[in-house]
Scaffold this motif. Structure first.
Motif, PDB file in Angstrom:
ATOM      1  N   ILE A  24     102.499  28.180  63.114  1.00 44.33           N
ATOM      2  CA  ILE A  24     102.200  29.609  63.210  1.00 44.33           C
ATOM      3  C   ILE A  24     102.317  30.001  64.673  1.00 44.33           C
ATOM      4  N   THR A  25     103.134  31.012  64.967  1.00 44.66           N
ATOM      5  CA  THR A  25     103.299  31.462  66.347  1.00 44.66           C
ATOM      6  C   THR A  25     103.122  32.968  66.434  1.00 44.66           C
ATOM      7  N   SER A  26     102.696  33.409  67.600  1.00 43.00           N
ATOM      8  CA  SER A  26     102.557  34.839  67.885  1.00 43.00           C
ATOM      9  C   SER A  26     102.879  35.057  69.350  1.00 43.00           C
ATOM     10  N   VAL A  27     103.760  36.007  69.646  1.00 40.49           N
ATOM     11  CA  VAL A  27     104.063  36.344  71.033  1.00 40.49           C
ATOM     12  C   VAL A  27     104.003  37.856  71.204  1.00 40.49           C
ATOM     13  N   ILE A  28     103.377  38.279  72.292  1.00 38.49           N
ATOM     14  CA  ILE A  28     103.286  39.695  72.652  1.00 38.49           C
ATOM     15  C   ILE A  28     103.802  39.804  74.071  1.00 38.49           C
ATOM     16  N   THR A  29     104.902  40.523  74.262  1.00 38.65           N
ATOM     17  CA  THR A  29     105.619  40.469  75.533  1.00 38.65           C
ATOM     18  C   THR A  29     106.018  41.849  76.031  1.00 38.65           C
ATOM     19  N   THR A  30     106.365  41.887  77.312  1.00 38.27           N
ATOM     20  CA  THR A  30     106.896  43.105  77.906  1.00 38.27           C
ATOM     21  C   THR A  30     108.417  43.113  77.915  1.00 38.27           C
ATOM     22  N   ASP A  31     109.044  41.981  77.651  1.00 42.79           N
ATOM     23  CA  ASP A  31     110.501  41.907  77.555  1.00 42.79           C
ATOM     24  C   ASP A  31     110.818  41.213  76.229  1.00 42.79           C
ATOM     25  N   ASP A  32     111.782  40.319  76.186  1.00 42.71           N
ATOM     26  CA  ASP A  32     112.176  39.699  74.927  1.00 42.71           C
ATOM     27  C   ASP A  32     111.057  38.812  74.366  1.00 42.71           C
ATOM     28  N   GLY A  33     110.942  38.834  73.035  1.00 43.41           N
ATOM     29  CA  GLY A  33     109.963  37.970  72.390  1.00 43.41           C
ATOM     30  C   GLY A  33     110.433  36.532  72.367  1.00 43.41           C
ATOM     31  N   TRP A  34     111.547  36.279  71.686  1.00 41.25           N
ATOM     32  CA  TRP A  34     112.227  34.985  71.710  1.00 41.25           C
ATOM     33  C   TRP A  34     113.564  35.181  72.407  1.00 41.25           C
ATOM     34  N   ASN A  35     113.885  34.297  73.319  1.00 40.93           N
ATOM     35  CA  ASN A  35     115.148  34.420  74.041  1.00 40.93           C
ATOM     36  C   ASN A  35     115.840  33.061  74.081  1.00 40.93           C
ATOM     37  N   ALA A  36     116.865  32.894  73.242  1.00 41.44           N
ATOM     38  CA  ALA A  36     117.666  31.670  73.266  1.00 41.44           C
ATOM     39  C   ALA A  36     118.733  31.844  74.334  1.00 41.44           C
ATOM     40  N   ALA A  37     118.427  31.372  75.515  1.00 39.79           N
ATOM     41  CA  ALA A  37     119.314  31.582  76.662  1.00 39.79           C
ATOM     42  C   ALA A  37     119.047  30.503  77.695  1.00 39.79           C
ATOM     43  N   GLY A  38     119.927  30.437  78.661  1.00 46.96           N
ATOM     44  CA  GLY A  38     119.776  29.465  79.737  1.00 46.96           C
ATOM     45  C   GLY A  38     120.872  28.426  79.667  1.00 46.96           C
ATOM     46  N   GLY A  39     120.525  27.209  79.943  1.00 48.78           N
ATOM     47  CA  GLY A  39     121.503  26.126  79.856  1.00 48.78           C
ATOM     48  C   GLY A  39     122.508  26.159  80.973  1.00 48.78           C
ATOM     49  N   THR A  40     123.585  26.897  80.805  1.00 51.07           N
ATOM     50  CA  THR A  40     124.675  26.880  81.784  1.00 51.07           C
ATOM     51  C   THR A  40     124.618  28.064  82.741  1.00 51.07           C
ATOM     52  N   SER A  41     123.520  28.802  82.756  1.00 53.08           N
ATOM     53  CA  SER A  41     123.421  29.978  83.612  1.00 53.08           C
ATOM     54  C   SER A  41     123.590  29.603  85.081  1.00 53.08           C
ATOM     55  N   THR A  42     124.386  30.380  85.785  1.00 48.16           N
ATOM     56  CA  THR A  42     124.612  30.122  87.210  1.00 48.16           C
ATOM     57  C   THR A  42     124.213  31.304  88.068  1.00 48.16           C
ATOM     58  N   THR A  43     123.632  32.342  87.467  1.00 46.19           N
ATOM     59  CA  THR A  43     123.220  33.500  88.244  1.00 46.19           C
ATOM     60  C   THR A  43     121.987  33.168  89.049  1.00 46.19           C
ATOM     61  N   THR A  44     121.727  33.946  90.081  1.00 47.33           N
ATOM     62  CA  THR A  44     120.587  33.707  90.950  1.00 47.33           C
ATOM     63  C   THR A  44     119.697  34.935  90.973  1.00 47.33           C
ATOM     64  N   GLY A  45     118.539  34.736  91.578  1.00 49.89           N
ATOM     65  CA  GLY A  45     117.595  35.841  91.673  1.00 49.89           C
ATOM     66  C   GLY A  45     116.404  35.583  90.786  1.00 49.89           C
ATOM     67  N   GLY A  46     115.404  36.455  90.890  1.00 47.76           N
ATOM     68  CA  GLY A  46     114.219  36.282  90.068  1.00 47.76           C
ATOM     69  C   GLY A  46     113.403  35.088  90.531  1.00 47.76           C
ATOM     70  N   ASN A  47     112.788  34.409  89.593  1.00 49.79           N
ATOM     71  CA  ASN A  47     111.893  33.306  89.907  1.00 49.79           C
ATOM     72  C   ASN A  47     112.638  32.107  90.482  1.00 49.79           C
ATOM     73  N   THR A  48     112.048  31.444  91.461  1.00 49.45           N
ATOM     74  CA  THR A  48     112.643  30.231  92.010  1.00 49.45           C
ATOM     75  C   THR A  48     112.805  29.191  90.917  1.00 49.45           C
ATOM     76  N   GLY A  49     113.998  28.639  90.786  1.00 51.70           N
ATOM     77  CA  GLY A  49     114.242  27.616  89.789  1.00 51.70           C
ATOM     78  C   GLY A  49     114.551  28.157  88.412  1.00 51.70           C
ATOM     79  N   ARG A  50     114.505  29.472  88.225  1.00 53.75           N
ATOM     80  CA  ARG A  50     114.738  30.023  86.915  1.00 53.75           C
ATOM     81  C   ARG A  50     116.217  30.132  86.579  1.00 53.75           C
ATOM     82  N   GLY A  51     117.078  30.197  87.576  1.00 49.69           N
ATOM     83  CA  GLY A  51     118.496  30.397  87.316  1.00 49.69           C
ATOM     84  C   GLY A  51     118.843  31.854  87.131  1.00 49.69           C
TER      85      GLY A  51
END
Length: 673
Positions: free
Chosen positions: A498-525
């Motif tokens: 059972i899961t519940s998420v309450i967010t200000t942006d995406d609830g579930w985000n299947a993303a990342g992996g090969t991302s090469t963009t920069t900015g935002g949080n350190t280490g986030r990609g």
């Protein structure tokens, strides 16, 4: 408890005299050869045990009784355990009076031979050493050849048990352990000791096979170190290598260290870490309070916690840490943290629990862990849906309540202030975990597997973030009460729970992996834009079971988002999406989306959904909506719905349906058949 059966050989009066006479040549390593770790959940390996009485008038005694470490009061008779291959008999006591000497042999008395070599005799008497601190320093009773005292410095040179009590403060206030690695374990029994070192560390385990700090039942023991270090120590290890060391913690060990006992242990670390070992750290039980400038508990090799009430506060570091960088050690599983019991509270400046390898939280044999973590002062900049009011219904976010009208943006700091971080993996199968963090609630550089336990997360960044894969299954119960993104990983798999998420942006985000963009949080990609993490990354999201609730705020937000494909073949999913700009909505996919009729999906939105079968249905907060198979009362009003179970509408009655609530909510509940 590991047990050794000791056979007491028969000794003639002549042999007794010979042994007493040669005691001066005894090696320090022969004292208290306990051999193996004595492991018990009680405050001492020997509490409440009855030991056999040895009559000193007998010239020969034969016994196969177990002789465990004794917990007798100072001055009483105590039996000394010996290994099966070495002898540690008593000889003369401190006043010079001869006492009976008992030789221990691995060969039964009936098999002993007159040609056998005489065993060495230790000059320590039968009673264990007792060290008492006072204003003038330390004094020792039954020191033998294993304890030396210089002012307030007590040096332990042999394995065995040692009792400490009293109070002392000074630049020399230190218990220093330096025993051969081949010797038996060292037990430092704390029976009401307050030790303050104004120049260094009060406990320094320089070398030992294994060391135990035991807070005895009914006692309070307090250790305080200096805020700086000027002293260095030079010694030779068992390999003959010259070592130079500086103590880096209030309780500082170079070898395996175990904290146990039913008493109270208070550690005030003004210089660096609270309790530190360069090898493996275990906490068995006890009432433990650590206030540290840097890390609270640190086992460079590993940390294992199976019990105790542990309160950790750090001002500049992490709460619980294991951080070996040795590739061989990491490959063998070192650098990991395992928690199977205890009540643990961590208030840390940076990460709450962090491991260079894996973090495992599971139920133990007799108890389950309870963990509460606050990092970086807790989440502080995202609107809290439990207090924010909605103009159209209960709870939730006020319209346009996030920066720039483009959805919430992470305000996590550039420092790592994560709740639980495992560089290779995190696995939670039990326990109760409450996280309030400035940074990600859970973060792994590899995989996260949630299969049991109850978890509540509030954060200014992601609730659950795995750099490689996320698995939710079995009996996991996960509630993200506020986050930037609820759950994120390039490979997301919801198989149960059972899961519940309450967010200000995406609830579930299947993303990342090969991302090469920069900015935002350190280490986030990088975020790849206000919508969150496009930037050339890949994604794969699968749902095959469980009950799941997703609520996202206003702006360019998506309930379920994948930078690759989405496959929903089972489970129950409720999505509430208040998107008022951009593309995506309740379900958004950059690849192929498949939603099976076996799955029960209901989405409530204020705008169109990019994926899923969409219906124009006006809904409000007064009624349940869905079909005869699934019903939910939304928390805001809108006009768009997504359904995998056919045309949705008002459900007049939920009688006879099964109610499942999300998180700790009593009104965010789904009814299913």
């Amino acid at each position: 408890m590991n047990k050794k059966l000791l056979t007491i050989s028969c000794i003639s009066s002549l042999s007794l005299t010979m042994y007493t006479g040669c005691s001066d040549s005894t090696s320090a390593a022969d004292f208290y050869n306990a051999g193996e770790e004595i492991d018990a959940s009680s405050s001492s390996a020997s509490d409440n045990q009855t030991t056999p009485t040895l009559d000193s008038s007998d010239s020969s005694i034969s016994s196969s009784s177990e002789l465990p470490p004794d917990d007798s009061t100072p001055g009483s008779s105590a039996n000394v355990p010996a290994s099966s291959s070495e002898a540690s008999p008593a000889s003369s006591n401190s006043n010079g009076t001869s006492s009976a000497t008992i030789a221990y042999s691995s060969t039964p008395a009936a098999q002993s031979s007159s040609s056998a070599q005489p065993e060495q005799v230790n000059e320590n008497p039968g009673d264990r050493p007792v060290i008492a601190y006072a204003a003038s320093g330390a004094t020792v009773t039954n020191a033998g050849n294993c304890v030396t005292v210089t002012g307030g410095t007590v040096t332990i040179k042999c394995g065995g048990e040692y009792d400490f009590s009293g109070s002392y403060s000074g630049s020399d206030a230190q218990i220093l352990v330096n025993t051969a690695k081949t010797d038996s374990s060292v037990y430092l029994n704390m029976k009401g000791l307050t030790l303050t070192n104004t120049a260094d560390a009060p406990i320094y385990i320089q070398k030992a096979s294994k060391a135990f700090v035991v807070a005895k039942n009914g006692t309070t023991n307090t250790f305080t170190d200096a805020s700086s270090r000027a002293k260095t120590y030079s010694y030779t290890n068992d390999a003959g290598e010259a070592k130079t060391d500086t103590t880096g913690a209030c309780i500082y060990s170079k070898d395996d260290l175990t904290i146990k006992g039913e008493g109270t242990l208070i550690v005030k670390a003004n210089y660096n870490n609270g309790i530190h070992t360069s090898n493996d750290l275990k906490v068995k039980n006890g009432l433990i309070t650590v206030n540290a400038k840097n890390n609270g508990l640190k086992g460079k090799g590993s940390v294992e916690i199976s019990g105790g009430t542990i309160n950790i506060t750090t001002t500049e570091g992490d709460g619980i840490k294991s951080d070996t960088e040795d590739a061989t050690d990491l490959a063998s599983g070192k650098g990991s943290i395992e928690i199977t019991g205890g009540t643990i509270t961590v208030t840390s400046a940076f990460d709450g629990i962090t491991a260079a390898n894996a973090v495992v939280v599971a139920n133990g044999e007799s108890e389950k862990p309870t963990i509460k973590i606050i990092t970086g002062g807790g989440h502080s900049c995202l609107s809290d849906p439990t207090t924010a009011s909605s103009s159209t219904g209960r709870g939730g976010f006020g319209g346009g309540g996030f920066p720039g009208g483009m959805g919430g943006s992470s305000c996590s700091t550039t420092e790592s202030m994560k709740g639980i971080k495992g560089d290779s993996s995190i696995a939670v199968s039990g326990g109760v975990i409450d996280i309030n963090s400035r940074d990600d609630g859970l973060h792994s550089g590899g995989t996260i597997t949630l299969s049991g336990g109850t978890m509540t997360i509030a954060t200014d960044d992601d609730g659950v973030h795995a750099e490689k894969a996320l698995y939710v299954k079995d009996n996991a119960n996960v509630s993200v009460t506020i986050a930037y993104e609820g759950m994120e990983s390039p490979d997301m798999n919801f198989e149960g729970g059972i899961t519940s998420v309450i967010t200000t942006d995406d609830g579930w985000n299947a993303a990342g992996g090969t991302s090469t963009t920069t900015g935002g949080n350190t280490g986030r990609g990088g975020w790849g834009g206000a919508g969150g993490g496009m930037g050339g990354s890949t994604g794969n999201l699968k749902v095959s079971g469980g009950y799941h609730y997703v609520y996202v705020g206003t702006g360019d937000t998506d309930g379920i988002d994948s930078n690759g494909g989405i496959s929903i073949t089972g489970g129950v999913i409720i999505v509430e999406c208040r998107m008022n700009g951009g593309m995506g909505g309740m379900v958004d996919s950059d690849g192929t989306t498949t939603i099976s009729s076996n799955a029960k999906l209901l989405g409530f939105g204020t705008n169109n959904s990019e994926e899923g079968t969409q219906y124009s249905v006006s809904f409000n907060t007064n009624s349940y909506y869905g079909t005869s198979d699934i019903a939910f009362k939304p928390s805001f009003s809108g006009s768009k719905m997504v359904s995998s179970v056919g045309q949705p509408g008002v459900v007049n009655s939920v009688s006879g349906m099964t109610k499942t609530c999300f998180g700790n909510s009593t009104d965010r509940c789904v009814y299913t058949k």
